[in-house]
Enzyme design. Structure first.
Site, PDB file in Angstrom:
ATOM      1  N   ASP A  48       0.856  -1.184   0.000  1.00  0.00           N
ATOM      2  CA  ASP A  48       0.000   0.000   0.000  1.00  0.00           C
ATOM      3  C   ASP A  48       0.891   1.232   0.000  1.00  0.00           C
ATOM      4  O   ASP A  48       1.896   1.279   0.718  1.00  0.00           O
ATOM      5  CB  ASP A  48      -0.891   0.043   1.240  1.00  0.00           C
ATOM      6  CG  ASP A  48      -2.119  -0.843   1.139  1.00  0.00           C
ATOM      7  OD1 ASP A  48      -2.242  -1.597   0.167  1.00  0.00           O
ATOM      8  OD2 ASP A  48      -2.967  -0.767   2.040  1.00  0.00           O
ATOM      9  N   ARG A  59       1.476  13.748 -11.278  1.00  0.00           N
ATOM     10  CA  ARG A  59       2.393  12.618 -11.077  1.00  0.00           C
ATOM     11  C   ARG A  59       2.111  11.604 -12.172  1.00  0.00           C
ATOM     12  O   ARG A  59       1.015  11.082 -12.279  1.00  0.00           O
ATOM     13  CB  ARG A  59       2.187  11.996  -9.697  1.00  0.00           C
ATOM     14  CG  ARG A  59       2.484  12.951  -8.546  1.00  0.00           C
ATOM     15  CD  ARG A  59       2.291  12.253  -7.200  1.00  0.00           C
ATOM     16  NE  ARG A  59       2.420  13.168  -6.087  1.00  0.00           N
ATOM     17  CZ  ARG A  59       3.548  13.406  -5.426  1.00  0.00           C
ATOM     18  NH1 ARG A  59       4.661  12.799  -5.782  1.00  0.00           N
ATOM     19  NH2 ARG A  59       3.571  14.251  -4.409  1.00  0.00           N
ATOM     20  N   LYS A  72      -2.871  -1.900  -9.914  1.00  0.00           N
ATOM     21  CA  LYS A  72      -3.092  -0.954  -8.814  1.00  0.00           C
ATOM     22  C   LYS A  72      -4.593  -0.761  -8.591  1.00  0.00           C
ATOM     23  O   LYS A  72      -5.374  -0.745  -9.538  1.00  0.00           O
ATOM     24  CB  LYS A  72      -2.484   0.413  -9.147  1.00  0.00           C
ATOM     25  CG  LYS A  72      -0.981   0.401  -9.335  1.00  0.00           C
ATOM     26  CD  LYS A  72      -0.474   1.774  -9.740  1.00  0.00           C
ATOM     27  CE  LYS A  72       1.028   1.763  -9.952  1.00  0.00           C
ATOM     28  NZ  LYS A  72       1.508   3.068 -10.435  1.00  0.00           N
ATOM     29  N   HIS A 119       0.183   4.998 -15.585  1.00  0.00           N
ATOM     30  CA  HIS A 119      -0.747   5.606 -14.631  1.00  0.00           C
ATOM     31  C   HIS A 119      -0.245   6.960 -14.159  1.00  0.00           C
ATOM     32  O   HIS A 119       0.952   7.154 -13.954  1.00  0.00           O
ATOM     33  CB  HIS A 119      -0.923   4.680 -13.419  1.00  0.00           C
ATOM     34  CG  HIS A 119      -1.734   5.302 -12.336  1.00  0.00           C
ATOM     35  ND1 HIS A 119      -1.173   5.750 -11.169  1.00  0.00           N
ATOM     36  CD2 HIS A 119      -3.057   5.579 -12.274  1.00  0.00           C
ATOM     37  CE1 HIS A 119      -2.138   6.267 -10.411  1.00  0.00           C
ATOM     38  NE2 HIS A 119      -3.280   6.170 -11.063  1.00  0.00           N
ATOM     39  N   TYR A 132      -3.017   3.902  -2.812  1.00  0.00           N
ATOM     40  CA  TYR A 132      -3.167   2.803  -3.766  1.00  0.00           C
ATOM     41  C   TYR A 132      -2.500   1.533  -3.294  1.00  0.00           C
ATOM     42  O   TYR A 132      -1.505   1.545  -2.587  1.00  0.00           O
ATOM     43  CB  TYR A 132      -2.658   3.193  -5.155  1.00  0.00           C
ATOM     44  CG  TYR A 132      -1.229   3.629  -5.269  1.00  0.00           C
ATOM     45  CD1 TYR A 132      -0.271   2.790  -5.828  1.00  0.00           C
ATOM     46  CD2 TYR A 132      -0.833   4.893  -4.861  1.00  0.00           C
ATOM     47  CE1 TYR A 132       1.051   3.200  -5.970  1.00  0.00           C
ATOM     48  CE2 TYR A 132       0.474   5.323  -5.000  1.00  0.00           C
ATOM     49  CZ  TYR A 132       1.408   4.454  -5.555  1.00  0.00           C
ATOM     50  OH  TYR A 132       2.713   4.867  -5.681  1.00  0.00           O
TER      51      TYR A 132
END
Length: 184
Positions: A48, A59, A72, A119, A132
């Site tokens: 996590d 990001r 994820k 991502h 996440y």
């Protein structure tokens, strides 16, 4: 929990059932059985992560290559972000396409991003806490990414580019057309 399949196969939005009363609220944020049924295969999360960011922080677009790739399950516990997943799976009918979903403390939505995706996210609120789960451990040698402003992806980040706060490392990421092998 409501499960919504996005236009990109394997990428799903999970919206919990929230129970509100005069004391506040309660919801189940994760249930392995329910989640694996929604994903269509068993996913075992091993790590996590959490980040705190301010408005305009972008990001991404990040990934882990090859055997170190990661699925994820992402969510926001404070604030609001636009979360983006780009299909980078070789041979996929939606290769190079992206999907965006606003995740916030108000909507409690989560996005499941299978292995083989790039991502990233941008913070839309003054601040945001982003959490996440990953199904594989981070490996520095396997990290990679695609430039957030790749003209072939043409991602609408919902904020003006002059308000972006991007790390030097992310600014130097290549465009997708310049990457030979992502290992997916």
């Amino acid at each position: 929990m409501t499960i919504t399949q996005t236009p990109i196969k394997g990428l799903i939005v999970l919206t919990p059932r929230v129970f509100n009363d005069d004391r506040g609220y309660f919801f189940e944020s994760f249930n392995e059985t329910t989640f694996n049924e929604a994903a269509g295969y068993p996913v075992h999360f091993v790590q996590d992560n959490q980040s705190f960011s301010t408005k305009g922080v972008l990001r991404g677009l990040h990934l882990q290559k090859g055997e170190h790739s990661q699925a994820k399950l992402v969510r926001v516990t404070q604030g609001e972000v636009l979360d983006i997943a780009v299909d980078l799976r070789a041979g996929s009918a939606t290769y190079g396409e992206y999907y965006g979903e606003v995740l916030s403390e108000d909507n409690n939505k989560q996005l499941f991003i299978p292995r083989g995706f790039g991502h990233g996210f941008i913070v839309l609120s003054d601040t945001a806490v982003f959490q996440y789960k990953c199904d594989n451990y981070y490996n520095k040698q396997a990290e990679g990414g695609i430039h957030y402003a790749d003209p072939d992806l043409n991602i609408d980040w919902q904020l003006s580019a002059d308000s972006f706060n991007v790390s030097d490392k992310d600014v130097e990421l290549p465009f997708l057309r310049d990457v030979n092998d992502l290992g997916f």
